[in-house]
Design a protein around this motif. Sequence first.
Motif, PDB file in Angstrom:
ATOM      1  N   GLU A 339       0.834  -1.203   0.000  1.00 37.51           N
ATOM      2  CA  GLU A 339       0.000   0.000   0.000  1.00 37.51           C
ATOM      3  C   GLU A 339       0.871   1.257   0.000  1.00 37.51           C
ATOM      4  O   GLU A 339       0.595   2.221  -0.725  1.00 37.51           O
ATOM      5  N   SER A 343       0.930   3.852  -3.105  1.00 42.92           N
ATOM      6  CA  SER A 343       0.454   5.208  -2.822  1.00 42.92           C
ATOM      7  C   SER A 343       1.506   6.247  -3.201  1.00 42.92           C
ATOM      8  O   SER A 343       1.185   7.296  -3.781  1.00 42.92           O
ATOM      9  N   MET A 359      -3.950   6.377   2.960  1.00 41.80           N
ATOM     10  CA  MET A 359      -3.486   4.998   3.168  1.00 41.80           C
ATOM     11  C   MET A 359      -4.399   4.318   4.187  1.00 41.80           C
ATOM     12  O   MET A 359      -4.226   4.441   5.400  1.00 41.80           O
TER      13      MET A 359
END
Length: 507
Positions: A339, A343, A359
């Motif tokens: 993640e 991101s 997030m």
Amino acid sequence: MEWLCVFITSLVVPAVIVYYFLRRQQRLWPNLGIPTAPNPHILFGNVRGIARTEHSYSILQRLYYEFKQRNVPVGGFMNFFQPAILVVDPEVAKCVLVKDFFEFHNRGIFVDTVGDPLSGGLFSLEDTQWKVMRQKMTPTFTSGKMKYMFGTVLKVAQELRQFVSDNCHRDDLEIKDLLQRFTMDVIGNVAFGIECNTLKNPNSQFSIMGNKSFYVDTVRMIKFFVGGQYKTLARKIGIKVVPDDVAHLFLELAKNTVQLRENGGENRNDFMNFLLEIKNKGKLSNEPNSGGDGLTIEEIAAQCFIFFTAGFETSSSTMNFCLYELAMDPDLQEALRTEVVESLAKNNGELTYETLLGMDLLDRTVSETLRKHPPLDNLFRISNARYTIPGTKYTVPENTLFQIPIYAMHNDPEYFPEPDRFDPDRFLPEAVKSRHPYAYLPFGEGPRNCIGMRFGLMQTKIGLVTLLNNFRFTPNSLTPKKLGYSPTSFVLSPRSRICLRIESLNS
């Protein structure tokens, strides 16, 4: 022999009076028909061993389950020789923190802004002093102000990345110590505008005094108790809850920083700059006046000190426990790293405030860390009038201490099944909706919730993103299999050192 009789009488009579007073205190809850914890010690009540052999979390957790098994919403116990109420039902917690806040707006903590000026932080202030200071301080912690301070935190995070890169080969690198130095450098920069460099110099005076401010033993615990329960007496006899050398350092730092900036020195978008604006104008620009004057140097020092003490140990502790849990769950760690990487890639590798807020798994992982290992194990409020506990016939007198055992609630299987299991999915929207909202209180709730919540979460998440994007963490031979908590720290802190194997992802 007459002198001997007088001498013995002068000892026995006060002792009998004190004994009678203490026993009368212990009969208060039974006399009012309130469920009561059994067998209190004459002096230590039901908290014997606190800050010596046990942390308060375990004492309150025992009391919590004892009352819960009796199916009562609250229970009476003796906090030393002070009758106190332990909240068991989250609905009562809601009333204390929010619904009936006007009857519980004080924490009952010792404050002496003259003799012990650093005790006058927002956390401890009472009544009108608290209300005015809260109005002044609230605008300094908005999302907009977090964006101003974001770059400063990110700069220190890059220094953290470099330090870990240079030292990741060391099996004995203690994670707690490393992260304490990171948050100390962050808050030194943001609150005082100084380059602490504790990452490079862990034995700096700033670091030593910072750690000393958090150490608690039985003597200091008694000072807090006497200062909170008998404020007038405590001021008369000169009790101080902040050690003299700690107070001197932080007062001098505040004075020097204010003098430097007001004499045309560096102007920065940080907490100190916001305080200087309030000092000179009574408010921040574009904000309504709080109804009070500006800030004195002592008030600035007190707010910086509480910002430091509330922010450095709590955030470092949260990151410490989070990295430990992630090291023990490599699949979760990889999912979180994915993640982070994705991101950052969407923003050309740059970490911004908006990217950080987006997030989702990171947010849930930090929430689960705060659930399982809350920095503060309990919340406390003091009643300013007689109060009948909702849903009961129990009426308690004015100035009764209420304690809400958040560690016990966070680890209660009624609200969090299998509480020892680390599971960020507990904070998916549908899971959050299914449980009582006041069973999860890492930052408190209501008008006296943690004013620095946004900042604490921001520095915690920046630190974790920086580390997870550059390093992988796994257990090594020095990693404890199970965590225990130190009894001598206000903030929940691991009893033993946490060391992890750190693998650089950029080598």
